[in-house]
Scaffold this active site. Structure first.
Site, short mmCIF file in Angstrom:
data_model
loop_
_atom_site.label_atom_id
_atom_site.label_comp_id
_atom_site.label_asym_id
_atom_site.label_seq_id
_atom_site.Cartn_x
_atom_site.Cartn_y
_atom_site.Cartn_z
N ALA A 79 83.32 54.16 14.76
CA ALA A 79 82.48 55.25 15.29
C ALA A 79 81.61 54.82 16.46
O ALA A 79 80.83 55.62 16.98
CB ALA A 79 81.60 55.82 14.18
N TYR A 123 103.14 49.17 16.74
CA TYR A 123 102.13 50.23 16.56
C TYR A 123 102.72 51.44 15.83
O TYR A 123 102.08 52.00 14.92
CB TYR A 123 101.60 50.63 17.94
CG TYR A 123 100.48 51.64 17.97
CD1 TYR A 123 99.22 51.34 17.48
CD2 TYR A 123 100.68 52.90 18.53
CE1 TYR A 123 98.17 52.26 17.55
CE2 TYR A 123 99.65 53.83 18.60
CZ TYR A 123 98.41 53.51 18.11
OH TYR A 123 97.39 54.42 18.19
N ALA A 124 103.94 51.85 16.20
CA ALA A 124 104.55 53.02 15.57
C ALA A 124 104.72 52.82 14.06
O ALA A 124 104.57 53.77 13.28
CB ALA A 124 105.90 53.33 16.21
N ALA A 125 105.01 51.59 13.67
CA ALA A 125 105.21 51.31 12.24
C ALA A 125 103.90 51.48 11.47
O ALA A 125 103.88 52.01 10.35
CB ALA A 125 105.75 49.89 12.06
N LYS A 128 101.33 53.42 12.32
CA LYS A 128 100.89 54.82 12.30
C LYS A 128 101.81 55.68 11.44
O LYS A 128 101.36 56.62 10.77
CB LYS A 128 100.78 55.35 13.73
CG LYS A 128 99.64 54.71 14.53
CD LYS A 128 98.27 54.95 13.90
CE LYS A 128 97.12 54.50 14.82
NZ LYS A 128 95.80 54.75 14.24
N SER A 153 98.66 58.99 14.90
CA SER A 153 99.00 59.01 16.33
C SER A 153 100.33 59.74 16.50
O SER A 153 101.13 59.81 15.57
CB SER A 153 99.15 57.59 16.86
OG SER A 153 99.70 57.59 18.16
N ILE A 185 94.57 60.56 24.52
CA ILE A 185 93.17 60.98 24.53
C ILE A 185 92.38 60.02 25.43
O ILE A 185 92.50 58.79 25.29
CB ILE A 185 92.57 60.95 23.10
CG1 ILE A 185 93.45 61.73 22.11
CG2 ILE A 185 91.14 61.48 23.12
CD1 ILE A 185 93.60 63.21 22.36
N ASN A 218 89.22 56.25 11.22
CA ASN A 218 89.53 56.37 12.65
C ASN A 218 89.72 55.01 13.33
O ASN A 218 90.44 54.92 14.32
CB ASN A 218 88.38 57.13 13.33
CG ASN A 218 88.40 56.97 14.84
OD1 ASN A 218 89.17 57.62 15.54
ND2 ASN A 218 87.56 56.07 15.36
P1 NAI Z 1 88.70 52.85 20.86
O1 NAI Z 1 89.30 51.50 21.04
O2 NAI Z 1 87.99 53.47 22.00
O3 NAI Z 1 87.71 52.83 19.61
C1 NAI Z 1 88.11 52.22 18.42
C2 NAI Z 1 86.88 51.74 17.68
O4 NAI Z 1 87.33 51.09 16.47
C3 NAI Z 1 86.07 50.68 18.47
O5 NAI Z 1 84.70 51.03 18.49
C4 NAI Z 1 86.33 49.39 17.71
O6 NAI Z 1 85.24 48.49 17.77
C5 NAI Z 1 86.57 49.90 16.29
N1 NAI Z 1 87.31 48.95 15.47
C6 NAI Z 1 88.42 48.25 15.82
N2 NAI Z 1 88.77 47.42 14.82
C7 NAI Z 1 87.86 47.60 13.82
C8 NAI Z 1 87.68 47.02 12.55
N3 NAI Z 1 88.50 46.06 12.09
N4 NAI Z 1 86.66 47.43 11.78
C9 NAI Z 1 85.81 48.39 12.23
N5 NAI Z 1 85.92 48.98 13.44
C10 NAI Z 1 86.94 48.57 14.23
O7 NAI Z 1 89.89 53.77 20.34
P2 NAI Z 1 90.10 55.36 20.36
O8 NAI Z 1 90.92 55.70 21.54
O9 NAI Z 1 88.81 56.04 20.17
O10 NAI Z 1 91.03 55.53 19.08
C11 NAI Z 1 90.54 55.87 17.80
C12 NAI Z 1 91.73 56.06 16.88
O11 NAI Z 1 92.61 57.04 17.42
C13 NAI Z 1 92.58 54.79 16.68
O12 NAI Z 1 93.01 54.72 15.34
C14 NAI Z 1 93.76 55.02 17.61
O13 NAI Z 1 94.92 54.33 17.18
C15 NAI Z 1 93.93 56.53 17.49
N6 NAI Z 1 94.62 57.14 18.61
C16 NAI Z 1 94.10 57.08 19.89
C17 NAI Z 1 94.77 57.69 20.94
C18 NAI Z 1 94.26 57.66 22.35
O14 NAI Z 1 95.01 58.08 23.26
N7 NAI Z 1 93.06 57.21 22.61
C19 NAI Z 1 96.05 58.39 20.73
C20 NAI Z 1 96.49 58.41 19.37
C21 NAI Z 1 95.79 57.79 18.36
#
Ligand code: NAI
Length: 251
Positions: free
Chosen positions: A14, A152-154, A156, A139, A185, A87
């Site tokens: 978050a 990654y696909a696996a 999700k 995703s 996004i 998330n």
């Molecule tokens: P982001 O990288 O901007 O934010 C992800 C957050 O998760 C970061 O604040 C990070 O510190 C935190 N995080 C990572 N590993 C962690 C852990 N082990 N424990 C606690 N926190 C952790 O990513 P975004 O773009 O906001 O993505 C959020 C979710 O949406 C992810 O699951 C991503 O795979 C998914 N997603 C994102 C897309 C995009 O285009 N941005 C598209 C489809 C899915």
């Protein structure tokens, strides 16, 4: 229109991006929001900007002990979770032959196992309360993918499978479990993704979305808020695409 007054929702990842937007939307809808992330500095800044109805806990969602401590802290501050948004996630850009087993586990621990660990921590409280709602941010890669993002696909696709499996296990206790599958996004993670690809990939991505634009974190947050609310009371085990129509097209 979505009213989350009286609800407490924990949101992982978050500190920024989609997770921060989800926290903001839920707080605006009247919910109490517990923010979790590994990035302590950004987490504090994001939480501070949201006002008194939120609390935060620095937590690596791959570590069961950290989760237990974070859940206890958030429960003291806000009450037990009636909602959970899994998330937190990361991308992967491995070569299937060069990748080590440690690297494989690092990816799956964050993108898949962490969601189960978080659900495991909050489900006893939800069952005791007679209900709850869990939303897993999957995703479009759960159903389609592109070269260069192994595995990654696996992870999700696994998260969508976990969503179905968990929905069946906890439905009798009034707990609903759904997935949301975003398209592209605009976040730091997407900037990182484009950095791994040639410049024309961004233009191609725009073309792929029927609505002619990339998504915003708020686009995803609105659907998550709906799935956490009573408006979606008959929805469970489902995977909601929030992808501007990308997954509907063939060309
Ligand atoms: P982001 O990288 O901007 O934010 C992800 C957050 O998760 C970061 O604040 C990070 O510190 C935190 N995080 C990572 N590993 C962690 C852990 N082990 N424990 C606690 N926190 C952790 O990513 P975004 O773009 O906001 O993505 C959020 C979710 O949406 C992810 O699951 C991503 O795979 C998914 N997603 C994102 C897309 C995009 O285009 N941005 C598209 C489809 C899915």
């Amino acid at each position: 229109m979505i009213d989350l007054t009286g609800r407490t929702v924990y949101v992982t990842g978050a500190a920024r991006g989609i997770g921060a937007a989800i926290a903001r939307t839920l707080a605006s809808a009247g919910g109490r929001v517990g923010l979790l992330d590994v990035d302590a500095e950004r987490l504090a800044a994001t939480a501070d900007a949201l006002g008194p109805s939120v609390a935060y806990a620095v937590c690596d969602i791959t570590d069961p002990e950290q989760i237990a401590q974070a859940a206890a802290r958030l429960q003291r501050a806000l009450g037990p979770a009636s909602g959970l948004v899994n998330n937190a996630g990361r991308n992967a850009y491995a070569d299937p032959v060069q990748m080590t087993t440690d690297e494989w586990e690092e990816v799956f621990d964050v993108d898949l196992k962490g969601a189960w660990l978080m659900a495991r921590a909050v489900l006893p409280g939800m069952k005791a309360a007679g209900g709850g709602s869990i939303v897993n941010i999957a995703s479009l890669h759960a159903s389609q993918t592109c070269r260069g993002m192994f595995p990654y696909a696996a992870t999700k696709a696994g998260l969508v499978g976990l969503t179905r499996s968990l929905a069946l296990e906890v439905g009798a206790h009034g707990v609903r479990v759904n997935a949301v599958s975003p398209g592209y996004i605009e976040t730091d993670l997407l900037t990182e993704y484009f950095g791994h690809h040639p410049p024309d990939v961004r233009k191609a991505a725009l073309h792929k979305h029927i609505l002619g634009r990339l998504g915003t974190p708020s686009d995803v947050a609105a659907v998550v808020a709906f799935l956490l609310s009573d408006l979606s009371g008959f929805v469970t085990g489902a995977d909601w695409a929030v992808d501007g129509g990308l997954s509907a097209r063939f060309d």
